[in-house]
Design a protein around this motif. Sequence first.
Motif, short mmCIF file in Angstrom:
data_model
loop_
_atom_site.label_atom_id
_atom_site.label_comp_id
_atom_site.label_asym_id
_atom_site.label_seq_id
_atom_site.Cartn_x
_atom_site.Cartn_y
_atom_site.Cartn_z
N ILE A 76 0.85 -1.20 0.00
CA ILE A 76 0.00 0.00 0.00
C ILE A 76 0.88 1.25 0.00
CG2 ILE A 76 -1.56 1.39 1.46
CD1 ILE A 76 -3.09 -0.71 0.01
N GLY A 77 1.90 1.24 0.84
CA GLY A 77 2.82 2.38 0.91
C GLY A 77 3.50 2.65 -0.41
N ARG A 78 3.82 1.60 -1.14
CA ARG A 78 4.47 1.75 -2.43
C ARG A 78 3.51 2.29 -3.48
NH1 ARG A 78 5.52 -0.95 -6.77
NH2 ARG A 78 4.38 -2.85 -6.31
N ARG A 79 2.24 1.87 -3.41
CA ARG A 79 1.26 2.22 -4.45
C ARG A 79 0.52 3.52 -4.20
NH1 ARG A 79 -1.66 -2.89 -6.81
NH2 ARG A 79 0.00 -4.41 -6.76
N VAL A 80 0.28 3.84 -2.94
CA VAL A 80 -0.56 5.00 -2.59
C VAL A 80 0.32 6.06 -1.95
CG1 VAL A 80 -2.54 5.79 -1.25
CG2 VAL A 80 -2.55 3.50 -2.24
#
Length: 118
Positions: A76-80
């Motif tokens: 999630i941290g990488r994508r958002v």
Amino acid sequence: MSFRLQKISSLLKEELSLIFLQKLNDPDLGLVTVTSVKVTPDLKIARIYISVYDKEKREVVLAKVKKATPLIRSEIGRRVRLRAVPDLEFFIDDTLDYVEKMDDLFRKIKENDKPDEQ
């Protein structure tokens, strides 16, 4: 809920669905659907409700998903692009069970209200 929180919840739901589909390709998980995401106003916690098709495997699937939470959170941290990624809490969504139970009750009531045929 503010428009911003709705937008973040919607984005997280979409990304979580993709992560379940692409990254968590464990055959034991079966069919898992992200039904809703509720984010606290301070964006520190995201409560994710999942639906599991196989009723007998719900607790096993939930345990596996909780075990994979660090992987999911990093993804999630990488994508958002958020200042801080919220802590993820996973829960089983039992809404479909409730609907099924209500349908059964209505069906029984309808069957009991049929006029006696003579």
